[in-house]
Design a protein around this motif. Structure first.
Motif, mmCIF file in Angstrom:
data_model
loop_
_atom_site.group_PDB
_atom_site.id
_atom_site.type_symbol
_atom_site.label_atom_id
_atom_site.label_comp_id
_atom_site.label_asym_id
_atom_site.label_seq_id
_atom_site.Cartn_x
_atom_site.Cartn_y
_atom_site.Cartn_z
ATOM 1 N N UNK A 51 0.658 -1.036 0.127
ATOM 2 C CA UNK A 51 -0.103 0.168 -0.016
ATOM 3 C C UNK A 51 0.830 1.294 0.168
ATOM 4 N N UNK A 52 2.069 1.329 0.584
ATOM 5 C CA UNK A 52 2.971 2.485 0.968
ATOM 6 C C UNK A 52 3.568 2.548 -0.540
ATOM 7 N N UNK A 53 3.806 1.510 -1.089
ATOM 8 C CA UNK A 53 4.578 1.612 -2.591
ATOM 9 C C UNK A 53 3.688 2.368 -3.572
ATOM 10 N N UNK A 54 2.320 1.690 -3.455
ATOM 11 C CA UNK A 54 1.604 2.130 -4.220
ATOM 12 C C UNK A 54 0.997 3.393 -4.217
ATOM 13 N N UNK A 55 1.112 4.077 -2.931
ATOM 14 C CA UNK A 55 0.734 5.448 -2.458
ATOM 15 C C UNK A 55 1.855 6.483 -2.817
ATOM 16 N N UNK A 56 2.908 5.986 -2.862
ATOM 17 C CA UNK A 56 4.020 6.903 -2.960
ATOM 18 C C UNK A 56 4.895 6.960 -4.202
#
Length: 140
Positions: A51-56
């Motif tokens: 989720x962090x990777x997709x959001x950043x």
């Protein structure tokens, strides 16, 4: 939190689950549950990392699940690499918990199961294959 620290935490936490599986003859249902709770915790970590990777930001150029080069590009990101590692930790532990749960029905003695578990921990599919072969041999 730095990725290296998350890596160390995940790589340490998973050992609790594997230790529980190694000690399974003491209280098999409780040990399997412990390992599965650790696997579930790792699954939550995986979701957070992805989720962090997709959001950043966008995926690396050329990233794809359709080609080997696309996979190589995807894992060129340290965040994706950590996500992949946590994915392996969670799934291998879950497979190990299934092996431990299944072993009494399959009449696989714990000493032989331990060999399968070590291989599952180190090389997931190879350990599962060994367990399936041992299970098949014990049926004869």
């Amino acid at each position: 939190m730095p990725l290296d620290q998350l890596f160390r935490i995940a790589s340490t936490v998973v050992l609790v689950g594997w230790l529980a599986l190694a000690l399974a003859p003491l209280k098999r249902p409780a040990m399997v549950t412990t390992a599965r709770l650790v696997a579930a915790l790792l699954c939550g970590g995986y979701v957070a990392i992805v989720g962090h990777a997709l959001a950043t930001g966008p995926a690396p150029s050329g990233a794809s699940f359709m080609t080997l080069d696309g996979i190589a590009s995807l894992f060129s990101s340290r965040t994706a690499l950590l996500g992949g590692w946590v994915h392996y930790l969670a799934f291998d532990l879950w497979v190990g918990s299934w092996e431990v749960e299944d072993a009494p029905r399959a009449r696989v003695p714990h000493w032989l199961l331990l060999i399968c578990l070590v291989l599952t921990f180190l090389a997931g599919p190879a350990g599962l294959l060994l367990y399936l072969l041992v299970k098949a041999a014990r049926r004869r």
